[in-house]
Design a protein around this motif. Sequence first.
Motif, PDB file in Angstrom:
ATOM      1  N   TYR A  68       0.832  -1.203   0.000  1.00 26.63           N
ATOM      2  CA  TYR A  68       0.000   0.000   0.000  1.00 26.63           C
ATOM      3  C   TYR A  68       0.869   1.256   0.000  1.00 26.63           C
ATOM      4  O   TYR A  68       0.628   2.194  -0.767  1.00 26.63           O
ATOM      5  CB  TYR A  68      -0.934  -0.018   1.211  1.00 26.63           C
ATOM      6  CG  TYR A  68      -1.702   1.262   1.407  1.00 26.63           C
ATOM      7  CD1 TYR A  68      -2.806   1.542   0.618  1.00 26.63           C
ATOM      8  CD2 TYR A  68      -1.325   2.182   2.373  1.00 26.63           C
ATOM      9  CE1 TYR A  68      -3.520   2.722   0.778  1.00 26.63           C
ATOM     10  CE2 TYR A  68      -2.022   3.361   2.548  1.00 26.63           C
ATOM     11  CZ  TYR A  68      -3.131   3.625   1.750  1.00 26.63           C
ATOM     12  OH  TYR A  68      -3.816   4.792   1.912  1.00 26.63           O
ATOM     13  N   LEU A  69       1.889   1.265   0.862  1.00 19.36           N
ATOM     14  CA  LEU A  69       2.780   2.425   0.925  1.00 19.36           C
ATOM     15  C   LEU A  69       3.460   2.671  -0.423  1.00 19.36           C
ATOM     16  O   LEU A  69       3.559   3.810  -0.884  1.00 19.36           O
ATOM     17  CB  LEU A  69       3.851   2.233   2.001  1.00 19.36           C
ATOM     18  CG  LEU A  69       3.393   2.302   3.452  1.00 19.36           C
ATOM     19  CD1 LEU A  69       4.560   1.985   4.376  1.00 19.36           C
ATOM     20  CD2 LEU A  69       2.814   3.662   3.774  1.00 19.36           C
ATOM     21  N   LYS A  70       3.922   1.611  -1.062  1.00 16.18           N
ATOM     22  CA  LYS A  70       4.664   1.751  -2.316  1.00 16.18           C
ATOM     23  C   LYS A  70       3.737   2.056  -3.487  1.00 16.18           C
ATOM     24  O   LYS A  70       3.970   3.002  -4.231  1.00 16.18           O
ATOM     25  CB  LYS A  70       5.465   0.489  -2.612  1.00 16.18           C
ATOM     26  CG  LYS A  70       6.232   0.587  -3.923  1.00 16.18           C
ATOM     27  CD  LYS A  70       7.182  -0.538  -4.092  1.00 16.18           C
ATOM     28  CE  LYS A  70       7.943  -0.565  -5.372  1.00 16.18           C
ATOM     29  NZ  LYS A  70       8.115   0.624  -6.105  1.00 16.18           N
ATOM     30  N   GLU A  71       2.687   1.264  -3.649  1.00 15.61           N
ATOM     31  CA  GLU A  71       1.865   1.340  -4.853  1.00 15.61           C
ATOM     32  C   GLU A  71       0.829   2.456  -4.813  1.00 15.61           C
ATOM     33  O   GLU A  71       0.543   3.061  -5.834  1.00 15.61           O
ATOM     34  CB  GLU A  71       1.176  -0.007  -5.099  1.00 15.61           C
ATOM     35  CG  GLU A  71       2.119  -1.178  -5.231  1.00 15.61           C
ATOM     36  CD  GLU A  71       3.013  -1.091  -6.451  1.00 15.61           C
ATOM     37  OE1 GLU A  71       2.663  -0.393  -7.420  1.00 15.61           O
ATOM     38  OE2 GLU A  71       4.090  -1.718  -6.431  1.00 15.61           O
ATOM     39  N   VAL A  72       0.238   2.711  -3.664  1.00 17.01           N
ATOM     40  CA  VAL A  72      -0.833   3.698  -3.579  1.00 17.01           C
ATOM     41  C   VAL A  72      -0.294   5.066  -3.182  1.00 17.01           C
ATOM     42  O   VAL A  72      -0.606   6.083  -3.800  1.00 17.01           O
ATOM     43  CB  VAL A  72      -1.941   3.231  -2.606  1.00 17.01           C
ATOM     44  CG1 VAL A  72      -3.012   4.291  -2.440  1.00 17.01           C
ATOM     45  CG2 VAL A  72      -2.558   1.928  -3.101  1.00 17.01           C
TER      46      VAL A  72
END
Length: 107
Positions: A68-72
């Motif tokens: 979530y941190l990386k992709e969103v």
Amino acid sequence: MGSCPMPRISVKTQLLGGTLALISVCIATIFRFYSYVERGISIQLLYKPLLLWSIAFIIYGMVLYVSYLKEVLGRHIPSYKTVTYAALAILIVCMVWAEILEYSLHY
């Protein structure tokens, strides 16, 4: 008639699906261990499998959060793939070990 390309599932939808799967498997595991207690299996025999399942769920939750941190949110996560693959390998080992211990409860 040409073939229509498959619509891509967004990253948010994939993460939501993963989160819902994690929650449903956690609930199913709680009910499974409750049924073991109802059948009279000693709580001491359930500690190790329950601990391993808990570790697996925590690791899977961490993988979802890092994704979530990386992709969103677009944050830079150093060694993202290495960390993710290592976490998933540990998760698989915990799940297999927990299944083996649970299988031994039946015999």
